[in-house]
Write an enzyme that holds these catalytic residues in place. Structure first.
Site, short mmCIF file in Angstrom:
data_model
loop_
_atom_site.label_atom_id
_atom_site.label_comp_id
_atom_site.label_asym_id
_atom_site.label_seq_id
_atom_site.Cartn_x
_atom_site.Cartn_y
_atom_site.Cartn_z
N GLY A 50 -3.99 -22.03 3.88
CA GLY A 50 -4.52 -21.28 2.75
C GLY A 50 -6.03 -21.11 2.81
O GLY A 50 -6.71 -21.26 1.79
N TYR A 216 4.65 -28.17 -11.25
CA TYR A 216 3.40 -28.23 -10.47
C TYR A 216 2.92 -29.68 -10.39
O TYR A 216 2.56 -30.16 -9.30
CB TYR A 216 2.32 -27.36 -11.11
CG TYR A 216 0.99 -27.46 -10.39
CD1 TYR A 216 0.79 -26.81 -9.18
CD2 TYR A 216 -0.05 -28.24 -10.90
CE1 TYR A 216 -0.42 -26.91 -8.50
CE2 TYR A 216 -1.26 -28.35 -10.22
CZ TYR A 216 -1.43 -27.69 -9.02
OH TYR A 216 -2.62 -27.81 -8.35
#
Length: 335
Positions: A50, A216
């Site tokens: 990323g 999350y």
């Protein structure tokens, strides 16, 4: 009415000025390495997942400045190539590049990697093992934050699948290369929000219930448990692994969070005043990847370049081992 409106405008202006003053005169995180360490990472290869935006991009920029050969592992190759081009131009223009005579910035390489696909992770690692003679640092940075319920290509809940399982498989497949390149380091980006998560072995895939915030947090707790169990397994190999939280940072990670249009200007002002910039948020990743001060340190949790304590649930060895065993089955390492 006019007086009330004027008072409100003055209050808003005063608040904005106060926030601006706080932003510019308040304590800010400084770049970790000065010109004397610009060759610190020369000859080292670093893989960052990323790396095309946010924390990953800021981390890549600094490690390039320190002389590293940086591999950007990104899902969208087009966006990654655009980001790589921008980074190269910045370095050439001297905006984030080394001083003249410092040995030059590192090399930048783009490789396609979709952590939501075990097939993509395996293909990526196969290419890495065939083409890369060494890997000195692996930074598991990519992540998905509070997205609507969706599944990965392999049928895993997206946040658990990308944030934990994709990186779990990636790391395991590259361990041999990391060991042969030792001393080497693994850096895992977690979050303080791990505190609100729990590992529910009866519903890891969130098929019984789904709360995007909880899921999350669970994936970030899984990052920490993975790090601690991996550190135990790597004892004596001269490969270290540490985990960090970057703090609240202004990135595109929150793209799935809905903010009402009327509130958005205020939110943008508050985030500008109080949130870290990507460069500031990346400092702990850079520190763990490059600093001689953490040489040999493994299995620890860091924030703002300092070791921090974990809640007991993040240090539960039995849960960490069980999660590891189940993750091996889920990604197909063990059948």
């Amino acid at each position: 009415m006019a007086v009330a409106t004027a008072a409100a405008l003055l209050a808003a202006l005063g608040g904005a000025l106060w926030l601006a003053a706080r932003r510019f005169v308040g304590p800010r995180v400084q770049r970790l390495h000065g010109s004397g360490t610009l060759g610190l990472m020369h000859g080292k290869t670093v893989l960052i997942t990323g790396a095309n935006s946010g924390l990953g991009r800021a981390t890549a920029a600094e490690l390039l400045r320190l002389g590293a050969r940086v591999i950007m592992g990104c899902r969208d190759r087009v966006r990654a190539e655009e980001a790589a081009g921008q980074l190269r131009r910045e370095l050439q223009a001297g905006e984030s590049g080394p001083d003249p005579g410092a040995g030059g910035a590192g090399e930048l390489v783009v490789r396609e990697l979709d952590l939501a696909s075990l097939r993509s992770v395996r293909a990526f690692c196969q290419d890495m093992l065939q083409e890369e003679p060494r890997l000195d640092v692996l930074i598991n940075n990519a992540g998905i934050f509070q997205c609507p319920y969706t599944k990965t290509e392999d049928g895993f809940e997206m946040q658990f699948g990308v944030n934990h399982l994709g990186h779990f498989l990636l790391t395991n497949l590259l361990l041999g290369l990391l060991k042969s390149s030792a001393p080497s380091r693994i850096v895992v980006v977690s979050s303080k929000l791990y505190k609100y998560g729990d590992i529910n072995f009866e519903d890891l895939n969130s098929e019984q219930s789904y709360d995007k915030s909880f899921c999350y947090s669970r994936s970030k707790l899984a990052n920490i448990l993975f790090t601690r169990e991996l550190a135990r397994r790597l004892e004596g190999t001269n490969v270290t692994v540490n985990v960090l939280h970057p703090g609240i940072t202004r990135t595109n990670l929150g793209r799935h969070i809905h903010i009402p249009p009327l509130v958005k200007p205020l939110f943008n002002l508050v985030s500008w005043a109080f949130f870290k910039t990507p460069v500031e948020g990346a400092q702990t990743s850079i520190y763990l990847a490059s600093s001689p001060k953490v040489e040999g340190v493994s299995g620890r949790y860091f924030g703002d370049c300092k070791e921090e304590e974990l809640l007991p649930k993040a240090m539960d060895e039995s849960v960490a081992r069980k999660l590891w065993d189940i993750s091996e089955v889920m990604v197909g390492i063990v059948k």
